[in-house]
Every structure is written in C-alpha cells, then in structure tokens.
Scaffold this motif. Structure first.
Motif, PDB file in Angstrom:
ATOM      1  N   LEU A  50      68.007  17.022  -6.980  1.00  0.00           N
ATOM      2  CA  LEU A  50      69.093  17.999  -7.114  1.00  0.00           C
ATOM      3  C   LEU A  50      69.475  18.612  -5.776  1.00  0.00           C
ATOM      4  O   LEU A  50      70.611  19.066  -5.596  1.00  0.00           O
ATOM      5  N   ALA A  51      68.544  18.621  -4.823  1.00  0.00           N
ATOM      6  CA  ALA A  51      68.848  19.143  -3.490  1.00  0.00           C
ATOM      7  C   ALA A  51      69.868  18.290  -2.765  1.00  0.00           C
ATOM      8  O   ALA A  51      70.422  18.714  -1.743  1.00  0.00           O
ATOM      9  N   LEU A  52      70.160  17.075  -3.268  1.00  0.00           N
ATOM     10  CA  LEU A  52      71.166  16.203  -2.662  1.00  0.00           C
ATOM     11  C   LEU A  52      72.570  16.448  -3.209  1.00  0.00           C
ATOM     12  O   LEU A  52      73.547  15.951  -2.654  1.00  0.00           O
ATOM     13  N   VAL A 114      75.145  14.951 -12.677  1.00  0.00           N
ATOM     14  CA  VAL A 114      75.282  16.383 -12.415  1.00  0.00           C
ATOM     15  C   VAL A 114      76.757  16.753 -12.439  1.00  0.00           C
ATOM     16  O   VAL A 114      77.562  16.195 -11.695  1.00  0.00           O
ATOM     17  N   THR A 115      77.080  17.681 -13.317  1.00  0.00           N
ATOM     18  CA  THR A 115      78.450  18.164 -13.438  1.00  0.00           C
ATOM     19  C   THR A 115      78.521  19.582 -12.904  1.00  0.00           C
ATOM     20  O   THR A 115      77.748  20.446 -13.327  1.00  0.00           O
ATOM     21  N   ARG A 116      79.420  19.816 -11.939  1.00  0.00           N
ATOM     22  CA  ARG A 116      79.603  21.150 -11.398  1.00  0.00           C
ATOM     23  C   ARG A 116      80.756  21.836 -12.115  1.00  0.00           C
ATOM     24  O   ARG A 116      81.790  21.238 -12.362  1.00  0.00           O
ATOM     25  N   ILE A 132      73.084  19.392 -15.962  1.00  0.00           N
ATOM     26  CA  ILE A 132      72.324  18.270 -15.410  1.00  0.00           C
ATOM     27  C   ILE A 132      71.865  17.406 -16.578  1.00  0.00           C
ATOM     28  O   ILE A 132      71.158  17.897 -17.466  1.00  0.00           O
ATOM     29  N   HIS A 133      72.266  16.162 -16.578  1.00  0.00           N
ATOM     30  CA  HIS A 133      71.837  15.223 -17.614  1.00  0.00           C
ATOM     31  C   HIS A 133      70.856  14.238 -16.989  1.00  0.00           C
ATOM     32  O   HIS A 133      71.227  13.432 -16.133  1.00  0.00           O
TER      33      HIS A 133
END
Length: 660
Positions: A50-52, A114-116, A132-133
């Motif tokens: 997730l840090a990416l 990941v959807t923002r 986050i899926h």
C-alpha cells in the motif's frame, strides 16, 4: 476496433480481472498491483504494498496501529478506508480499522486493487476516502496455471514466516485454503515517552522513560473458501498479537506487554443469474476483540488520591464484539443499455463480553482488581444497528460513453447519514484515450473506540458524534500506451465536514474540524525495453483545516504535500531479475499550537534479487530495505512522544517459494 465499454466491464468482472486488462474503464480512480510482481520487488506484506499507491501515506498511534492515509484525509482517524479480502469487509468494529491485516504476507495475495475516493462503494458499504480489495488465490479460473505453493521467509528482527496455498477443484466444487504463521522480535527506539509531556500529570514527569518500544508480532491466519455451484462459504480465522508499542497511557511499556486483535469471519453466499436477473444474497458473522495486557505506568507513579504505585500500574482490558450482517442485491439487465442494481445491507453490532482489571487504585497494590462494573474502560452495553439501501443504474449511452448514477441511504441507531448520491461518467475517445468525471458523497460513522471508551486518560468516547462527511469531485485522464503500459492523471477536490479529533489536552472525541483538500496524482507504468518494468507515481496534496470551536484555519497538519514512489524491475533472463523501489515522503506541518519543527521529509531505497528455478519450480528472493538507513518518522500528537514514532531502519528479507 473500438470495443464497447459495457463488454469490457462485463469481461473485467470475470476472467479478465485476473489479468489486469480493464481497470481503466471502471468508474473509479483505481490502481492494481499483482502479487507476483510485488514478490519480485521484495515486498513483504500488504502494508509495504500500500505504500506504493499514489496519494497514500502511512500514520500510526501509541498502539502502533498503522493505517493508510488516503489523500491527506484525517490522519488521526481509522475507518476512512475499507479493506475487503475476497469481497468480505474485514474492518473491525472496535477501531473500524484493519491494521491486524496489514502484515498479511504478499505471497498469500494474488492481486491488490486500490480505489481512491469515496466513490468506491461496494454493495452498500460506504468508503470515505478509499477502498482496498485484496484478492487471494481463492480466485481460480479454468485453464489458469496452478497456484499451490509453500512459502518460507526469514529476515531482520528474527522475523520468520511459513505458510501454504492449496486449491482443490472438481466439476461443481472448488475448495481453497491458505495458512501462514509469522513472528518477529522487533523493537524500535522511542522516547522520551508521554510522561515527559505530563500525560499522567506533572508529578510523574520524572518517571518518563526512553528506550525500546516493543512492536513485535505473532500472527497466524487460516482462510477457507468453498464454492459449490451457486453457493459459497468464505471464512477466516485471523489471530494477531503485537507488542504494546508506545503504551496504552503513553508510558513506555515492558517488552512482554501485548495487544491481541483476533478477527474472524464466516460468510454464506448465494449468487444466481436467471435470464435478465442476477441475485446476490449474503449473510455473515464477524468477531473481533481488543485484548490488552500491559503495565500502564512505571514504578513509583502517583495517581489521583494521591496513591503511590511503588511497583507500577498494571491492567488487563478486554472487549469482544460480534457483528451480524445480511445483504440482498438484485441486478436487472432487461432494459436496453441499462443495468439496474438495487438492494440493502443490514448490520447488527454488539459488545458481547467486556472486562476491566487494574492495580488497586486505593492501595496501590499491583495485584489486579476487577473494575469491570465500577470502573469499566468500555461500555459493555454498546450496540448499534445499521441499514443501508442502495439504488444504481449503469447506463451505456453509446460504445464510447457510459454513466453510473445512484445513491446510498443509511441510518443507524444513533445517527442518519441520509441520502448520498454518486454520479460517474466514463468517455472513451478512442482505444487509447479515456476520460472520467466523478462526483460522490459519503461518510464515516464514528468507531466504537470514539463512541464508547470510558475512564481513560488518553481517549474519552462520545455517543453524540455525527458522521464525518465528504463531497468529492474527481477528474481523470488515462492514456493507454500499449496493453501493459499507461499514463494516468487525476485531479480531486474534497470537502470534508465534521471530522473527528481528540488531543492529549482534551481526550474527548469531538466533531471539530472541517477540511478542504485538493491535489492531483500522476501514474505511469510501462517499459524502457523488452526486459524491464517501470512504475512511477507522484502525488500533490494541499488544503486548509478549519477548527470550528476555535474559529481558526491552518494548513493541513500531519500531511505530506509531496509523495513520489516508483519501482524498476530488470529481467536478466526469464529466471533472474534485479529490482529497486524508491520512495520520497515530503515534510509535514504540525497541528495548530504544536511548536515542534516540521516532521522531516525522508527518502528510502530498497533492492531485491529474485531467482526462479524452473526445473524444480521454486523461487528464491533476497531483498534489502532502506539501504541507506534513512530516518523514517511518523508524526506523534502533541504532548505525547516529543520525538515522534521512529520506524525501522535498514533491514533484510529472504523468501523461498515452492510451487506444486
């Protein structure tokens, strides 16, 4: 030839989703990461992956409950994003968080989507800032390669991990299971602790400590997915235990002090297509708990009374929550160019067990005394019912233009969020140029920690909290350069109301902050040659924070205005690759009234070497993280740990994967 967006979207929802072909056509701002590619990069777990993600930073607290922060939205709150594992929502009831899953090993993950933005709604689930899926290898398709495997890892801080993935398939039956166990003995430098800032009163400032914060981990997880024709069972037993980190009351704890965060779920599903109709019915039960055993304060602490605790203050706190949920959704495609979805989701959350034990507050005796009824740390009668009703229409105006519009309506035992609309447009100018425009409104209900915590010096619950609310405006442009390469850009403007904060000087949770946030994100994935893979993103976030009870505005606190991330993989052969990950996180302003200097910017560089033996079908990967031993700190609230929360420095990881 220009394919219709509708056929692309239908394809995406089935087999194509496994090969990352069509996320660009979805009515969201989405990034997808493949598990096998992340393994090559030496990424160890979900948190590192997730840090990416563009626009995502990390924050933590005194429990070391780390949480992804999407686009600078309230770094002090959990629950602003939702985590789904194989489409099951796993956020806990107590914190409305999922940090117990951030250590989920990457070898157990097939894909991360990941959807923002708050437009990321899934069957009646409101995501405030993003979702986050995580897709495990339970997603298995006919004629796809087998993914059965064994995994072993060893790394810094005496980290050890072992696990497996196994699929069983017949004509009508699919059974999937995964299991892993991992542990480490991580300690991080910390201090002086919160007592130095008067967290337990001025009289206890001399008891402040500096030393190693116990952030060790012991965790195991067993997942089971069964699919028989149109019926499914999804279950997971997840046991997470971690060190008490920076202390329940901000006093540096003992090494063996711990917090247990079990998270279990069982979901039954029925999914059936009948002519123009599709029915999706789910019912499930979830259990999670907060289970703490720790030394709350050091020897010779003096508390109200005054009472001298010559041997320190000890505690055992436990609160177990049960959630029952049921959802039913119906989709209808019989109307030309339309796909209409309607349904509801009902949840019942309840505390089913609570105990509160402390050293004797009258005598100072360290032996635990049962204060469950007289001085509870949590409301043992906490319960909440929530109903969400949804209606949505996917309108395929033409082969190049589609719309999605609809709403969620939610009310619960305490508050009504009301009607929350969403409108999205996707325009495919040609096969290589895609435009999106999105408006959405969503909210975040107060977590149980924020509502029901009692008799705590650092946190005081408030049952009258309103939901945090957000109106989001997003624009995106995607340039597809080839099947596997693209350039994506998007801009956003977020209007946040009634955000929930508390401070060390006023620990009661309140709706006290409104924020306006704006920015943009750039993302590129492609190749420089036929032998490499490149991924780069840059995010800019800015805005203003308005403190309502002080009638004061300031810049966004605890938010990095600039984030830059990327990786490069060079494949020397089909068996050998070398890769690197670079990250830059900009400086962060302090909250209003905090006189400390800004949280300093930092840059890190990781590298990994991966070798695959095709004959025996095993992969060996060696990674070195934070090569230059950069100082990485997450901001601490004022009047707590004055030097912030320092993270790990240089460390290594070895991973061995054997496929069958």
């Amino acid at each position: 030839m220009l394919d219709s967006i509708s056929s692309e979207m239908a394809h995406y929802s089935k087999v194509a989703t496994a090969t990352k072909q069509n996320e660009h056509y979805q009515p969201y701002i989405i990034s997808v990461f493949k598990g096998k590619e992340l393994e090559k990069l030496g990424v160890s777990n979900l948190r590192e992956a997730l840090a990416l993600v563009p626009g995502v930073d990390m924050a933590t607290d005194n429990f070391n409950n780390q949480t992804p922060v999407f686009r600078g939205s309230n770094p002090l709150a959990y629950g602003q994003s939702k985590l789904f594992i194989d489409d099951v929502l796993v956020n806990s009831v107590f914190f409305d968080a999922y940090f117990e899953y951030l250590s989920f090993p990457i070898e157990m993950i097939k894909r991360i989507e990941v959807t923002r933005g708050p437009g990321s709604k899934t069957d009646g689930v409101n995501a405030y800032a993003g979702s986050i899926h995580v897709v495990t290898y339970a997603e298995d398709f006919k004629d796809f390669e087998n993914n059965d495997k064994l995994v072993f890892k060893y790394g810094s801080y005496d980290y050890m991990m072992g696990g497996f993935v196994k699929n069983f398939k017949s004509e009508d039956l699919k059974v999937f299971t995964d299991f892993y166990y991992q542990q480490d003995d991580k300690k991080l430098y910390a201090g002086p602790d919160g007592l130095s800032q008067g967290a337990l009163g001025a009289v206890n400032i001399p008891r402040s400590q500096t030393g190693d914060a116990p952030v060790w981990l012991k965790e195991y997880s067993l997942g089971l997915n069964i699919q028989y024709k149109d019926f499914s069972i999804k279950a997971r037993l997840h046991e997470h235990t971690q060190g008490s980190a920076y202390g329940v009351n901000l006093s540096l704890p003992q090494h063996d002090d711990r917090v247990k965060l079990p998270n279990y779920y069982l979901e039954l599903g029925y999914n059936k297509e009948i002519k123009d109709y599709a029915v999706d019915i789910k019912a499930g039960i979830k259990y999670n708990a907060f289970d703490s055993k720790a030394k709350l304060a050091p020897d010779n602490t003096i508390l109200s009374g005054p009472t001298l605790f010559s041997q320190g203050v000890y505690s055992e706190h436990f609160a177990g929550q049960r959630e029952l949920y049921q959802s039913s959704y119906l989709k209808y495609k019989g109307l030309s160019k339309h796909l209409i979805s309607a349904g509801y989701r009902f949840t019942n959350d309840e505390t089913i067990d609570m105990s509160s034990k402390l050293s004797n507050r009258t005598t100072g005796d360290p032996a635990l005394f049962d204060y469950t009824d007289t001085l509870p740390f949590f409301d043992k009668n906490a319960k909440r019912n929530t109903i969400i009703v949804s209606l949505q229409d996917e309108f395929q105006y033409s082969n190049s233009l589609s719309f999605i519009y609809g709403f969620n309506y939610e009310e619960n035992t305490y508050k009504t969020a009301g009607l929350e609309p969403r409108v999205s447009m996707v325009y495919q100018h040609n096969s290589n140029n895609i435009f999106k425009a999105i408006y959405s409104r969503s909210h975040r209900d107060a977590s149980w920690q924020e509502m029901y915590t009692m008799n705590n010096l650092a946190r005081v619950g408030n049952k009258n909290l309103d939901p945090e609310k957000v109106d989001a405006f997003e624009l995106a442009y995607i340039k597809k350069l080839s099947t596997d390469s693209y350039l994506q850009s998007n801009a956003f403007y977020l209007i946040n109301k009634d955000q929930i904060y508390n401070t060390a000087s006023d620990p009661t949770y309140r709706n006290v902050v409104d924020t306006d946030i704006y920015g943009f994100e750039l993302e590129y994935k492609g190749n420089l040659s036929s032998s490499d893979q490149v991924y780069i993103n840059y995010s800019y976030v800015s805005g203003t924070s308005y403190i309502k009870d002080e009638d004061k505005s300031s810049s966004l606190p605890n938010v990095a205005n600039h984030l830059a991330k990327g990786y490069y993989i060079y494949n020397f052969t089909s068996s050998l690759s070398l890769s690197g990950i670079a990250k830059y996180v900009g400086a962060k302003e302090r909250v209003d009234g905090d006189t400390r200097d800004k949280v300093e910017a930092y840059s890190t560089l990781d590298s990994a070497l991966s070798y695959r033996n095709k004959k025996y079908d095993y992969t060996l990967a060696l990674s070195l993280k934070n090569i230059f031993d950069a100082t990485v700190k997450f901001p601490s609230p004022p009047k707590t740990y004055s030097e912030d929360y320092e993270q790990e420095g240089r460390n290594f990881l070895i991973a061995l994967t054997k496929k069958f």
